[in-house]
Scaffold this motif. Structure first.
Motif, PDB file in Angstrom:
ATOM      1  N   MET A  87      91.236   3.429 -42.831  1.00  7.64           N
ATOM      2  CA  MET A  87      90.652   4.296 -43.848  1.00  7.64           C
ATOM      3  C   MET A  87      89.589   3.065 -44.692  1.00  7.64           C
ATOM      4  O   MET A  87      90.270   2.058 -45.205  1.00  7.64           O
ATOM      5  N   SER A  88      88.338   3.558 -44.755  1.00  8.96           N
ATOM      6  CA  SER A  88      87.577   2.609 -45.396  1.00  8.96           C
ATOM      7  C   SER A  88      86.324   3.799 -46.039  1.00  8.96           C
ATOM      8  O   SER A  88      86.157   4.657 -45.596  1.00  8.96           O
ATOM      9  N   LEU A  89      85.816   3.026 -47.284  1.00  9.97           N
ATOM     10  CA  LEU A  89      84.757   3.904 -47.947  1.00  9.97           C
ATOM     11  C   LEU A  89      83.327   3.270 -47.436  1.00  9.97           C
ATOM     12  O   LEU A  89      83.158   2.180 -47.689  1.00  9.97           O
ATOM     13  N   LEU A  90      82.415   3.975 -47.002  1.00 13.90           N
ATOM     14  CA  LEU A  90      81.194   3.530 -46.511  1.00 13.90           C
ATOM     15  C   LEU A  90      80.148   4.002 -47.603  1.00 13.90           C
ATOM     16  O   LEU A  90      80.079   5.419 -47.805  1.00 13.90           O
ATOM     17  N   ASP A  91      79.411   3.106 -48.182  1.00 12.99           N
ATOM     18  CA  ASP A  91      78.169   3.406 -49.104  1.00 12.99           C
ATOM     19  C   ASP A  91      76.997   3.496 -48.387  1.00 12.99           C
ATOM     20  O   ASP A  91      75.817   3.556 -49.369  1.00 12.99           O
ATOM     21  N   ARG A  92      76.892   3.162 -47.092  1.00 13.88           N
ATOM     22  CA  ARG A  92      75.690   3.205 -46.411  1.00 13.88           C
ATOM     23  C   ARG A  92      75.963   3.829 -44.927  1.00 13.88           C
ATOM     24  O   ARG A  92      77.040   3.584 -44.404  1.00 13.88           O
ATOM     25  N   TYR A  93      74.901   4.103 -44.311  1.00 18.55           N
ATOM     26  CA  TYR A  93      74.953   4.749 -42.786  1.00 18.55           C
ATOM     27  C   TYR A  93      75.465   3.601 -41.953  1.00 18.55           C
ATOM     28  O   TYR A  93      74.950   2.586 -42.125  1.00 18.55           O
ATOM     29  N   ASP A  94      76.216   3.730 -41.026  1.00 21.33           N
ATOM     30  CA  ASP A  94      76.665   3.018 -40.122  1.00 21.33           C
ATOM     31  C   ASP A  94      75.938   3.464 -38.743  1.00 21.33           C
ATOM     32  O   ASP A  94      75.389   4.170 -38.473  1.00 21.33           O
ATOM     33  N   ARG A  95      76.594   2.687 -37.521  1.00 20.40           N
ATOM     34  CA  ARG A  95      75.931   3.018 -36.182  1.00 20.40           C
ATOM     35  C   ARG A  95      76.459   4.392 -35.505  1.00 20.40           C
ATOM     36  O   ARG A  95      75.537   4.696 -34.674  1.00 20.40           O
ATOM     37  N   TYR A  96      77.276   5.107 -36.205  1.00 16.77           N
ATOM     38  CA  TYR A  96      77.505   6.382 -35.652  1.00 16.77           C
ATOM     39  C   TYR A  96      77.281   7.396 -36.817  1.00 16.77           C
ATOM     40  O   TYR A  96      77.035   8.494 -36.369  1.00 16.77           O
ATOM     41  N   TYR A  97      77.526   7.103 -37.971  1.00 16.92           N
ATOM     42  CA  TYR A  97      77.164   8.195 -39.010  1.00 16.92           C
ATOM     43  C   TYR A  97      75.813   7.595 -39.688  1.00 16.92           C
ATOM     44  O   TYR A  97      75.653   6.652 -40.574  1.00 16.92           O
ATOM     45  N   LEU A  98      74.794   8.315 -39.101  1.00 17.72           N
ATOM     46  CA  LEU A  98      73.598   8.059 -39.976  1.00 17.72           C
ATOM     47  C   LEU A  98      72.654   9.299 -39.866  1.00 17.72           C
ATOM     48  O   LEU A  98      72.985  10.346 -39.088  1.00 17.72           O
ATOM     49  N   ASP A  99      71.410   9.261 -40.720  1.00 17.57           N
ATOM     50  CA  ASP A  99      70.769  10.535 -40.883  1.00 17.57           C
ATOM     51  C   ASP A  99      69.439   9.965 -41.184  1.00 17.57           C
ATOM     52  O   ASP A  99      68.998   9.283 -42.126  1.00 17.57           O
ATOM     53  N   ARG A 100      68.551  10.475 -40.403  1.00 12.97           N
ATOM     54  CA  ARG A 100      67.081   9.997 -40.337  1.00 12.97           C
ATOM     55  C   ARG A 100      66.508  10.419 -41.771  1.00 12.97           C
ATOM     56  O   ARG A 100      65.551   9.735 -42.213  1.00 12.97           O
ATOM     57  N   HIS A 101      66.931  11.543 -42.378  1.00 10.86           N
ATOM     58  CA  HIS A 101      66.182  12.103 -43.701  1.00 10.86           C
ATOM     59  C   HIS A 101      67.118  11.677 -44.826  1.00 10.86           C
ATOM     60  O   HIS A 101      66.680  12.118 -45.882  1.00 10.86           O
ATOM     61  N   HIS A 102      68.276  11.002 -44.596  1.00  9.13           N
ATOM     62  CA  HIS A 102      69.007  10.448 -45.714  1.00  9.13           C
ATOM     63  C   HIS A 102      69.452  11.590 -46.879  1.00  9.13           C
ATOM     64  O   HIS A 102      69.560  11.490 -47.937  1.00  9.13           O
ATOM     65  N   VAL A 103      69.860  12.896 -46.132  1.00  8.83           N
ATOM     66  CA  VAL A 103      70.444  13.825 -46.722  1.00  8.83           C
ATOM     67  C   VAL A 103      71.991  14.036 -46.554  1.00  8.83           C
ATOM     68  O   VAL A 103      72.609  14.851 -47.187  1.00  8.83           O
ATOM     69  N   ALA A 104      72.434  13.349 -45.316  1.00 10.28           N
ATOM     70  CA  ALA A 104      74.047  13.154 -45.260  1.00 10.28           C
ATOM     71  C   ALA A 104      74.610  12.694 -46.316  1.00 10.28           C
ATOM     72  O   ALA A 104      74.163  11.835 -46.918  1.00 10.28           O
ATOM     73  N   PRO A 105      75.842  13.024 -46.931  1.00 13.21           N
ATOM     74  CA  PRO A 105      76.270  12.754 -48.146  1.00 13.21           C
ATOM     75  C   PRO A 105      76.731  11.298 -48.055  1.00 13.21           C
ATOM     76  O   PRO A 105      77.200  10.718 -46.816  1.00 13.21           O
ATOM     77  N   LEU A 106      76.747  10.515 -48.836  1.00  8.88           N
ATOM     78  CA  LEU A 106      77.044   9.128 -49.110  1.00  8.88           C
ATOM     79  C   LEU A 106      77.711   8.898 -50.407  1.00  8.88           C
ATOM     80  O   LEU A 106      77.183   9.614 -51.554  1.00  8.88           O
ATOM     81  N   PRO A 107      78.841   8.302 -50.754  1.00 12.35           N
ATOM     82  CA  PRO A 107      79.647   7.509 -49.677  1.00 12.35           C
ATOM     83  C   PRO A 107      80.428   8.707 -49.030  1.00 12.35           C
ATOM     84  O   PRO A 107      80.828   9.813 -49.268  1.00 12.35           O
ATOM     85  N   VAL A 108      81.187   7.967 -47.892  1.00  7.84           N
ATOM     86  CA  VAL A 108      81.948   8.932 -47.028  1.00  7.84           C
ATOM     87  C   VAL A 108      83.232   7.965 -46.809  1.00  7.84           C
ATOM     88  O   VAL A 108      83.128   6.738 -46.801  1.00  7.84           O
ATOM     89  N   VAL A 109      84.310   8.651 -46.502  1.00 11.45           N
ATOM     90  CA  VAL A 109      85.405   8.029 -46.097  1.00 11.45           C
ATOM     91  C   VAL A 109      85.591   7.922 -44.641  1.00 11.45           C
ATOM     92  O   VAL A 109      85.461   8.862 -44.131  1.00 11.45           O
ATOM     93  N   LEU A 110      85.644   6.767 -43.896  1.00  9.13           N
ATOM     94  CA  LEU A 110      85.841   6.672 -42.570  1.00  9.13           C
ATOM     95  C   LEU A 110      87.241   6.450 -42.037  1.00  9.13           C
ATOM     96  O   LEU A 110      87.888   5.521 -42.744  1.00  9.13           O
ATOM     97  N   VAL A 111      87.694   7.474 -41.464  1.00  4.44           N
ATOM     98  CA  VAL A 111      88.975   7.432 -40.915  1.00  4.44           C
ATOM     99  C   VAL A 111      88.909   7.147 -39.327  1.00  4.44           C
ATOM    100  O   VAL A 111      88.475   8.164 -38.781  1.00  4.44           O
ATOM    101  N   GLU A 112      89.644   6.250 -39.063  1.00  4.31           N
ATOM    102  CA  GLU A 112      89.649   5.908 -37.585  1.00  4.31           C
ATOM    103  C   GLU A 112      91.036   5.851 -37.173  1.00  4.31           C
ATOM    104  O   GLU A 112      92.057   5.445 -37.853  1.00  4.31           O
ATOM    105  N   LEU A 113      91.305   6.969 -36.242  1.00  2.00           N
ATOM    106  CA  LEU A 113      92.455   7.283 -35.755  1.00  2.00           C
ATOM    107  C   LEU A 113      93.203   6.158 -34.652  1.00  2.00           C
ATOM    108  O   LEU A 113      92.121   5.761 -33.921  1.00  2.00           O
TER     109      LEU A 113
END
Length: 112
Positions: free
Chosen positions: A1-27
């Motif tokens: 689990m990690s906190l992302l404060d910018r978009y990465d290669r899978y979580y991105l948004d062209r218009h920058h409206v998707a929420p940031l920061p997000v918690v990345l949970v890798e199973l």
């Protein structure tokens, strides 16, 4: 689990409206599932697994040139997209010219 404060290669948004920061949970499962959770609302705002990875890179990557190393550098993205558009237009015009020449030859043979 990690906190992302910018978009990465899978979580991105062209218009920058998707929420940031997000918690990345890798199973730790067979398909490499990853979820993006908005810490403010505790909602899952994105997710990927092995089935989505192929779609991400083959469709979104190639269809809209949505590669991380190009996506964030807009002037370079514009140049690459315009170059591909010009290349596609050139191929289309070339095929029309060749088809017109072949069609003209066949029509001359028919008309004698």
């Amino acid at each position: 689990m990690s906190l992302l404060d910018r978009y990465d290669r899978y979580y991105l948004d062209r218009h920058h409206v998707a929420p940031l920061p997000v918690v990345l949970v890798e199973l730790n499962d067979a398909v490499g599932t990853r979820y993006y959770v908005d810490p403010k609302s505790a909602r899952i705002v994105g997710g990927y697994s092995a089935a989505n990875f192929l779609d991400r890179w083959l469709y979104h990557g190639l269809h809209s040139m949505n590669f991380p190393w190009l996506y964030n550098y807009r002037p370079a993205w514009d140049i690459v997209v315009i170059a591909f558009m010009l290349g596609g237009t050139g191929l289309a015009v070339t095929s029309l010219v060749l088809a017109w020449q072949v069609l003209g030859r066949k029509l001359r043979l028919i008309n004698g």
